[in-house]
Design a protein around this motif. Structure first.
Motif, mmCIF file in Angstrom:
data_model
loop_
_atom_site.group_PDB
_atom_site.id
_atom_site.type_symbol
_atom_site.label_atom_id
_atom_site.label_comp_id
_atom_site.label_asym_id
_atom_site.label_seq_id
_atom_site.Cartn_x
_atom_site.Cartn_y
_atom_site.Cartn_z
ATOM 1 N N MET A 1 0.870 -1.041 -0.065
ATOM 2 C CA MET A 1 0.062 0.163 0.169
ATOM 3 C C MET A 1 0.872 1.346 0.037
ATOM 4 O O MET A 1 1.737 1.377 0.768
ATOM 5 C CB MET A 1 -0.926 0.221 1.276
ATOM 6 C CG MET A 1 -1.696 1.333 1.286
ATOM 7 S SD MET A 1 -3.091 1.342 0.088
ATOM 8 C CE MET A 1 -4.288 -0.098 0.474
ATOM 9 N N ILE A 2 0.713 1.990 -0.908
ATOM 10 C CA ILE A 2 1.366 3.397 -0.913
ATOM 11 C C ILE A 2 0.509 4.378 -0.140
ATOM 12 O O ILE A 2 -0.652 4.746 -0.705
ATOM 13 C CB ILE A 2 1.646 3.785 -2.425
ATOM 14 C CG1 ILE A 2 2.422 2.602 -2.871
ATOM 15 C CG2 ILE A 2 2.224 5.158 -2.512
ATOM 16 C CD1 ILE A 2 3.056 2.950 -4.451
ATOM 17 N N ASP A 3 1.111 4.997 0.872
ATOM 18 C CA ASP A 3 0.353 6.032 1.664
ATOM 19 C C ASP A 3 0.628 7.607 1.021
ATOM 20 O O ASP A 3 2.103 7.836 0.924
ATOM 21 C CB ASP A 3 0.795 6.152 3.149
ATOM 22 C CG ASP A 3 0.236 4.849 3.617
ATOM 23 O OD1 ASP A 3 -0.941 4.779 3.263
ATOM 24 O OD2 ASP A 3 0.789 4.216 4.255
ATOM 25 N N ILE A 4 -0.059 8.188 0.393
ATOM 26 C CA ILE A 4 0.072 9.633 0.001
ATOM 27 C C ILE A 4 -0.742 10.501 0.767
ATOM 28 O O ILE A 4 -1.893 10.644 1.367
ATOM 29 C CB ILE A 4 -0.492 9.636 -1.220
ATOM 30 C CG1 ILE A 4 0.188 8.861 -2.539
ATOM 31 C CG2 ILE A 4 -0.204 10.963 -2.003
ATOM 32 C CD1 ILE A 4 -0.344 8.636 -3.639
ATOM 33 N N LEU A 5 0.053 11.749 1.007
ATOM 34 C CA LEU A 5 -0.401 12.998 1.722
ATOM 35 C C LEU A 5 -1.007 13.824 0.925
ATOM 36 O O LEU A 5 -0.196 14.174 -0.068
ATOM 37 C CB LEU A 5 0.457 13.469 2.631
ATOM 38 C CG LEU A 5 -0.017 14.699 3.765
ATOM 39 C CD1 LEU A 5 -1.207 14.190 4.599
ATOM 40 C CD2 LEU A 5 1.035 15.299 4.594
ATOM 41 N N ALA A 6 -2.225 14.443 0.862
ATOM 42 C CA ALA A 6 -2.827 15.385 0.008
ATOM 43 C C ALA A 6 -2.740 16.667 0.730
ATOM 44 O O ALA A 6 -3.494 16.637 1.927
ATOM 45 C CB ALA A 6 -4.021 15.136 -0.602
ATOM 46 N N ILE A 7 -2.423 17.927 0.278
ATOM 47 C CA ILE A 7 -2.350 19.085 0.996
ATOM 48 C C ILE A 7 -2.965 20.314 0.124
ATOM 49 O O ILE A 7 -2.463 20.380 -1.033
ATOM 50 C CB ILE A 7 -0.965 19.502 1.758
ATOM 51 C CG1 ILE A 7 -0.403 18.539 2.439
ATOM 52 C CG2 ILE A 7 -1.291 20.932 2.093
ATOM 53 C CD1 ILE A 7 1.022 18.708 2.794
ATOM 54 N N SER A 8 -3.994 20.812 0.681
ATOM 55 C CA SER A 8 -4.765 21.814 -0.127
ATOM 56 C C SER A 8 -4.268 23.100 0.183
ATOM 57 O O SER A 8 -4.014 23.342 1.493
ATOM 58 C CB SER A 8 -6.088 21.700 0.064
ATOM 59 O OG SER A 8 -6.963 22.997 -0.559
ATOM 60 N N LEU A 24 -9.670 12.955 -5.292
ATOM 61 C CA LEU A 24 -8.458 12.090 -5.584
ATOM 62 C C LEU A 24 -8.271 11.087 -4.465
ATOM 63 O O LEU A 24 -8.220 10.029 -4.918
ATOM 64 C CB LEU A 24 -7.096 13.114 -5.421
ATOM 65 C CG LEU A 24 -6.707 13.666 -6.740
ATOM 66 C CD1 LEU A 24 -5.453 14.351 -6.541
ATOM 67 C CD2 LEU A 24 -6.260 12.561 -7.833
ATOM 68 N N ALA A 25 -8.602 11.351 -3.253
ATOM 69 C CA ALA A 25 -8.672 10.438 -2.164
ATOM 70 C C ALA A 25 -9.683 9.379 -2.530
ATOM 71 O O ALA A 25 -9.491 8.077 -2.273
ATOM 72 C CB ALA A 25 -8.712 10.898 -0.876
ATOM 73 N N CYS A 32 -3.418 2.456 -3.065
ATOM 74 C CA CYS A 32 -2.939 3.900 -2.804
ATOM 75 C C CYS A 32 -4.019 4.229 -1.660
ATOM 76 O O CYS A 32 -5.453 3.942 -1.865
ATOM 77 C CB CYS A 32 -2.840 4.722 -3.815
ATOM 78 S SG CYS A 32 -1.443 4.406 -5.171
ATOM 79 N N ARG A 33 -3.641 4.822 -0.661
ATOM 80 C CA ARG A 33 -4.321 5.459 0.369
ATOM 81 C C ARG A 33 -3.837 6.982 0.276
ATOM 82 O O ARG A 33 -2.663 7.331 0.558
ATOM 83 C CB ARG A 33 -4.010 4.866 1.436
ATOM 84 C CG ARG A 33 -4.957 5.294 2.681
ATOM 85 C CD ARG A 33 -4.799 4.745 4.062
ATOM 86 N NE ARG A 33 -4.426 3.426 4.129
ATOM 87 C CZ ARG A 33 -3.559 2.727 4.445
ATOM 88 N NH1 ARG A 33 -2.414 3.280 5.014
ATOM 89 N NH2 ARG A 33 -3.223 1.452 4.576
ATOM 90 N N ALA A 166 -3.801 9.747 -13.075
ATOM 91 C CA ALA A 166 -2.453 10.434 -12.153
ATOM 92 C C ALA A 166 -2.224 9.948 -10.993
ATOM 93 O O ALA A 166 -0.720 10.057 -10.656
ATOM 94 C CB ALA A 166 -3.062 11.951 -12.021
ATOM 95 N N VAL A 167 -2.877 9.649 -9.965
ATOM 96 C CA VAL A 167 -2.458 8.824 -8.803
ATOM 97 C C VAL A 167 -1.517 7.680 -9.222
ATOM 98 O O VAL A 167 -0.612 7.364 -8.488
ATOM 99 C CB VAL A 167 -3.713 8.636 -7.770
ATOM 100 C CG1 VAL A 167 -3.234 7.713 -6.325
ATOM 101 C CG2 VAL A 167 -4.187 9.966 -7.467
ATOM 102 N N SER A 168 -2.093 6.727 -9.988
ATOM 103 C CA SER A 168 -1.361 5.619 -10.438
ATOM 104 C C SER A 168 -0.023 5.932 -10.950
ATOM 105 O O SER A 168 0.859 5.221 -10.587
ATOM 106 C CB SER A 168 -2.225 4.827 -11.599
ATOM 107 O OG SER A 168 -3.282 4.100 -11.097
#
Length: 177
Positions: A1-8, A24-25, A32-33, A166-168
């Motif tokens: 599992m790939i953990d991604i942090l999204a920041i606005s 996106l989430a 992906c998380r 895009a996330v992939s």
């Protein structure tokens, strides 16, 4: 599992950038998380005297979130041809840490009009040693849309596929590092 942090980079309740990151989430590939950081408006103004043992709780939470993530996605508006103060402040809290060094990062956009902020944000993040992924640009035009309109646009099959792709692609970039 790939953990991604999204920041606005936006603090607005009806932010197009925040809506894009939430979508996106929700539409991330199964491997992906994507977790959306919600503390931008809680960060105190950066002061180097408050680092180390004096690091404020919210700044420590941001630093920990970036450090623990496999990659970071940022969606940011443009204010007066620049990066909004809240976003720059968040990045300032990371400057003297190792959290950004070599951390894969990707910018996504909710407006075609944020060209100056895009360039400035990419330059700031490269200077901080983020590993910028710039191969696949995701831009979904949401500027000026009301929340229901944004929701409908983000639910369009072509946009869902674009977000997932895009996330992939970003996840592949992360895995190859």
């Amino acid at each position: 599992m790939i953990d991604i942090l999204a920041i606005s980079g936006s603090l607005r309740a009806a932010s197009t950038n925040s809506a894009l990151l939430a979508a996106l989430a929700a539409n991330a590939p199964s491997d992906c998380r994507v977790a959306v950081y919600d503390g931008l408006g809680l960060l105190p103004i950066f002061n180097p005297d408050d680092e180390g043992d004096r690091t404020p709780r919210e700044a420590a939470r941001l630093i920990e979130a970036v450090t623990g993530a496999d990659g970071v996605i940022v969606s940011c508006p443009e204010y007066a041809h620049g990066v909004p103060g809240g976003m720059k402040n968040a990045l300032d809290w990371l400057v003297s840490r190792d959290a950004a060094v070599g951390k894969p990062a990707m910018l996504v956009h909710a407006s075609a009009r944020s060209l100056y902020a895009r360039a400035a944000l990419a330059e700031i993040m490269r200077t901080m040693s983020f590993a910028m992924y710039e191969e696949t640009a995701l831009e979904i035009a949401l500027l000026g849309k009301k929340p229901l309109e944004m929701e409908n646009i983000l639910a369009e099959p072509t946009n869902v596929l674009a977000m997932r792709n895009a996330v992939s692609a970003f996840a592949e970039f992360i895995a190859a590092r």
